[in-house]
Design a protein around this motif. Structure first.
Motif, PDB file in Angstrom:
ATOM      1  N   THR A 105      64.789  20.233  47.300  1.00 15.11           N
ATOM      2  CA  THR A 105      65.540  21.335  48.208  1.00 15.11           C
ATOM      3  C   THR A 105      66.223  22.314  47.329  1.00 15.11           C
ATOM      4  N   PHE A 108      63.522  24.450  45.492  1.00 14.67           N
ATOM      5  CA  PHE A 108      62.865  25.335  46.822  1.00 14.67           C
ATOM      6  C   PHE A 108      63.748  26.589  46.764  1.00 14.67           C
ATOM      7  N   SER A 111      63.737  29.028  43.944  1.00 13.24           N
ATOM      8  CA  SER A 111      62.491  29.855  43.837  1.00 13.24           C
ATOM      9  C   SER A 111      62.546  30.852  44.795  1.00 13.24           C
TER      10      SER A 111
END
Length: 128
Positions: A105, A108, A111
């Motif tokens: 998470t 993510f 990014s």
């Protein structure tokens, strides 16, 4: 210290058996504060790893920590005696998965913010 060494400093966290410490905190204080604390820390480290492009170091750190946890279980660490489950591996396995999910998470979101910042930079350069 050079910048690369400073960027690698948060990964020292993986040399601490945080899975065992979170379980010990939870069983000693009858709360889940230890798990919440370390889920937050692992998510932040996953975010940091993605932002600084240090994902291989994150993978190596996870492998070291899982091996360290297994070694502590096999050596009958005093932390293992605090578990109320029939097998320490049944207490550790779900936590490993939970901490890996929190790191994913964090990766993510790291990014996502990299893409977001590059989009705003591209927009600013095209406006000129």
């Amino acid at each position: 210290m050079n910048k690369e060494r400073i960027k690698q400093f948060p990964f020292v966290f993986f040399l601490i058996p945080y899975i065992h410490i979170s379980l010990a905190m939870d069983y000693l204080f009858d709360s889940i504060i230890g798990i919440f604390l370390f889920v937050l820390v692992t998510a932040i480290i996953g975010f940091f790893a993605k932002r600084t492009q240090q994902l291989p170091l994150l993978v190596i750190g996870n492998i070291i920590n899982i091996l360290l946890s297994g070694l502590l279980i096999l050596q009958k660490s005093p932390l293992v005696n605090l578990y109320h489950s029939s097998s320490p591996f049944t207490a550790i396995a779900p936590l490993c998965v939970l901490f890996l999910i929190s790191q994913i998470t964090g990766i993510f979101w790291g990014s996502f913010f990299i893409k977001e910042s590059s989009l705003t930079l591209n927009k600013k350069t095209s406006d000129r």
